[in-house]
Design a protein around this motif. Sequence first.
Motif, PDB file in Angstrom:
ATOM      1  N   MET A   1      41.377   3.856  74.526  1.00 15.89           N
ATOM      2  CA  MET A   1      42.331   3.823  73.432  1.00 15.89           C
ATOM      3  C   MET A   1      43.063   2.484  73.349  1.00 15.89           C
ATOM      4  O   MET A   1      43.602   2.165  72.310  1.00 15.89           O
ATOM      5  N   ASN A   2      43.082   1.702  74.429  1.00 15.85           N
ATOM      6  CA  ASN A   2      43.798   0.441  74.422  1.00 15.85           C
ATOM      7  C   ASN A   2      43.219  -0.514  73.376  1.00 15.85           C
ATOM      8  O   ASN A   2      43.950  -1.187  72.660  1.00 15.85           O
ATOM      9  N   LYS A   3      41.894  -0.572  73.267  1.00 20.27           N
ATOM     10  CA  LYS A   3      41.244  -1.436  72.294  1.00 20.27           C
ATOM     11  C   LYS A   3      41.597  -0.980  70.874  1.00 20.27           C
ATOM     12  O   LYS A   3      41.866  -1.800  69.996  1.00 20.27           O
ATOM     13  N   ALA A   4      41.636   0.312  70.666  1.00 17.12           N
ATOM     14  CA  ALA A   4      41.982   0.865  69.358  1.00 17.12           C
ATOM     15  C   ALA A   4      43.432   0.552  69.017  1.00 17.12           C
ATOM     16  O   ALA A   4      43.745   0.138  67.884  1.00 17.12           O
ATOM     17  N   TYR A   5      44.312   0.722  69.982  1.00 13.65           N
ATOM     18  CA  TYR A   5      45.734   0.437  69.763  1.00 13.65           C
ATOM     19  C   TYR A   5      45.933  -1.042  69.454  1.00 13.65           C
ATOM     20  O   TYR A   5      46.706  -1.401  68.558  1.00 13.65           O
ATOM     21  N   THR A   6      45.240  -1.909  70.187  1.00 10.87           N
ATOM     22  CA  THR A   6      45.363  -3.352  69.954  1.00 10.87           C
ATOM     23  C   THR A   6      44.923  -3.710  68.540  1.00 10.87           C
ATOM     24  O   THR A   6      45.594  -4.485  67.855  1.00 10.87           O
ATOM     25  N   LEU A   7      43.840  -3.128  68.076  1.00  9.85           N
ATOM     26  CA  LEU A   7      43.376  -3.373  66.709  1.00  9.85           C
ATOM     27  C   LEU A   7      44.410  -2.896  65.689  1.00  9.85           C
ATOM     28  O   LEU A   7      44.772  -3.633  64.764  1.00  9.85           O
ATOM     29  N   ALA A   8      44.893  -1.693  65.865  1.00 11.70           N
ATOM     30  CA  ALA A   8      45.888  -1.143  64.937  1.00 11.70           C
ATOM     31  C   ALA A   8      47.178  -1.963  64.965  1.00 11.70           C
ATOM     32  O   ALA A   8      47.786  -2.197  63.918  1.00 11.70           O
ATOM     33  N   LEU A   9      47.577  -2.410  66.131  1.00 13.57           N
ATOM     34  CA  LEU A   9      48.793  -3.213  66.248  1.00 13.57           C
ATOM     35  C   LEU A   9      48.631  -4.553  65.529  1.00 13.57           C
ATOM     36  O   LEU A   9      49.546  -5.018  64.852  1.00 13.57           O
ATOM     37  N   LYS A  10      47.458  -5.164  65.650  1.00 16.57           N
ATOM     38  CA  LYS A  10      47.199  -6.421  64.938  1.00 16.57           C
ATOM     39  C   LYS A  10      47.262  -6.206  63.427  1.00 16.57           C
ATOM     40  O   LYS A  10      47.711  -7.073  62.688  1.00 16.57           O
ATOM     41  N   MET A  11      46.819  -5.059  62.964  1.00 12.80           N
ATOM     42  CA  MET A  11      46.791  -4.798  61.527  1.00 12.80           C
ATOM     43  C   MET A  11      48.152  -4.385  60.986  1.00 12.80           C
ATOM     44  O   MET A  11      48.453  -4.631  59.827  1.00 12.80           O
ATOM     45  N   THR A  12      48.983  -3.763  61.821  1.00 11.51           N
ATOM     46  CA  THR A  12      50.266  -3.247  61.334  1.00 11.51           C
ATOM     47  C   THR A  12      51.466  -4.079  61.771  1.00 11.51           C
ATOM     48  O   THR A  12      52.493  -4.057  61.098  1.00 11.51           O
ATOM     49  N   ALA A  13      51.362  -4.736  62.920  1.00 10.71           N
ATOM     50  CA  ALA A  13      52.484  -5.465  63.530  1.00 10.71           C
ATOM     51  C   ALA A  13      53.671  -4.543  63.790  1.00 10.71           C
ATOM     52  O   ALA A  13      54.825  -4.959  63.745  1.00 10.71           O
ATOM     53  N   ASP A  14      53.370  -3.280  64.029  1.00 17.51           N
ATOM     54  CA  ASP A  14      54.411  -2.278  64.272  1.00 17.51           C
ATOM     55  C   ASP A  14      53.881  -1.310  65.322  1.00 17.51           C
ATOM     56  O   ASP A  14      52.894  -0.614  65.080  1.00 17.51           O
ATOM     57  N   GLU A  15      54.532  -1.255  66.480  1.00 16.47           N
ATOM     58  CA  GLU A  15      54.039  -0.437  67.589  1.00 16.47           C
ATOM     59  C   GLU A  15      53.936   1.040  67.239  1.00 16.47           C
ATOM     60  O   GLU A  15      52.946   1.693  67.549  1.00 16.47           O
ATOM     61  N   ASP A  16      54.983   1.574  66.617  1.00 17.18           N
ATOM     62  CA  ASP A  16      54.970   3.001  66.270  1.00 17.18           C
ATOM     63  C   ASP A  16      53.900   3.307  65.226  1.00 17.18           C
ATOM     64  O   ASP A  16      53.167   4.295  65.342  1.00 17.18           O
ATOM     65  N   ALA A  17      53.805   2.461  64.207  1.00 18.35           N
ATOM     66  CA  ALA A  17      52.790   2.672  63.166  1.00 18.35           C
ATOM     67  C   ALA A  17      51.393   2.563  63.761  1.00 18.35           C
ATOM     68  O   ALA A  17      50.499   3.354  63.410  1.00 18.35           O
ATOM     69  N   ALA A  18      51.195   1.617  64.668  1.00 23.15           N
ATOM     70  CA  ALA A  18      49.889   1.450  65.301  1.00 23.15           C
ATOM     71  C   ALA A  18      49.502   2.711  66.075  1.00 23.15           C
ATOM     72  O   ALA A  18      48.356   3.180  65.986  1.00 23.15           O
ATOM     73  N   MET A  19      50.448   3.262  66.811  1.00 19.62           N
ATOM     74  CA  MET A  19      50.162   4.482  67.567  1.00 19.62           C
ATOM     75  C   MET A  19      49.827   5.635  66.620  1.00 19.62           C
ATOM     76  O   MET A  19      48.887   6.395  66.870  1.00 19.62           O
ATOM     77  N   ASP A  20      50.588   5.764  65.544  1.00 23.27           N
ATOM     78  CA  ASP A  20      50.311   6.821  64.563  1.00 23.27           C
ATOM     79  C   ASP A  20      48.919   6.661  63.956  1.00 23.27           C
ATOM     80  O   ASP A  20      48.185   7.636  63.795  1.00 23.27           O
ATOM     81  N   ILE A  21      48.558   5.419  63.616  1.00 22.74           N
ATOM     82  CA  ILE A  21      47.254   5.146  63.015  1.00 22.74           C
ATOM     83  C   ILE A  21      46.138   5.529  63.987  1.00 22.74           C
ATOM     84  O   ILE A  21      45.162   6.176  63.607  1.00 22.74           O
ATOM     85  N   VAL A  22      46.274   5.133  65.242  1.00 25.18           N
ATOM     86  CA  VAL A  22      45.246   5.427  66.246  1.00 25.18           C
ATOM     87  C   VAL A  22      45.121   6.935  66.451  1.00 25.18           C
ATOM     88  O   VAL A  22      44.008   7.469  66.528  1.00 25.18           O
ATOM     89  N   GLN A  23      46.243   7.628  66.519  1.00 27.05           N
ATOM     90  CA  GLN A  23      46.185   9.081  66.713  1.00 27.05           C
ATOM     91  C   GLN A  23      45.493   9.754  65.532  1.00 27.05           C
ATOM     92  O   GLN A  23      44.629  10.620  65.715  1.00 27.05           O
ATOM     93  N   GLU A  24      45.865   9.350  64.325  1.00 29.05           N
ATOM     94  CA  GLU A  24      45.243   9.953  63.151  1.00 29.05           C
ATOM     95  C   GLU A  24      43.758   9.601  63.080  1.00 29.05           C
ATOM     96  O   GLU A  24      42.929  10.444  62.747  1.00 29.05           O
ATOM     97  N   ALA A  25      43.420   8.362  63.410  1.00 31.42           N
ATOM     98  CA  ALA A  25      42.016   7.941  63.404  1.00 31.42           C
ATOM     99  C   ALA A  25      41.207   8.723  64.435  1.00 31.42           C
ATOM    100  O   ALA A  25      40.062   9.116  64.177  1.00 31.42           O
ATOM    101  N   ALA A  26      41.795   8.968  65.598  1.00 24.99           N
ATOM    102  CA  ALA A  26      41.095   9.743  66.634  1.00 24.99           C
ATOM    103  C   ALA A  26      40.818  11.157  66.142  1.00 24.99           C
ATOM    104  O   ALA A  26      39.717  11.699  66.356  1.00 24.99           O
ATOM    105  N   LEU A  27      41.788  11.763  65.466  1.00 26.37           N
ATOM    106  CA  LEU A  27      41.573  13.104  64.918  1.00 26.37           C
ATOM    107  C   LEU A  27      40.487  13.094  63.854  1.00 26.37           C
ATOM    108  O   LEU A  27      39.622  13.983  63.817  1.00 26.37           O
TER     109      LEU A  27
END
Length: 95
Positions: A1-27
Amino acid sequence: MNKAYTLALKMTADEDAAMDIVQEAALKAMRKVNHFDFSRPFWPWFARVIKNTLVDHWRQRRNDVALEEHHLVTSGVELKEEKRELQKLLDLSLG
């Protein structure tokens, strides 16, 4: 999940939004895993799911803002009409 979080964080520049995106993407990925071609690498497919999830969030946010703006405009029109009605009542009562 670290690679996924890093990608989402680069795209959002927001830690909370990145985590939400990764969780939703995983589902989404779990629900759509039957569409995945197991002869191909998983990461590029999952990265695309993350990117599409982010686009969905942006679209939803844009729609939410448009609805809020519409509500503000509508509220402004309603307030003007209410003000006119009150002015008419005041004029009638004062004669």
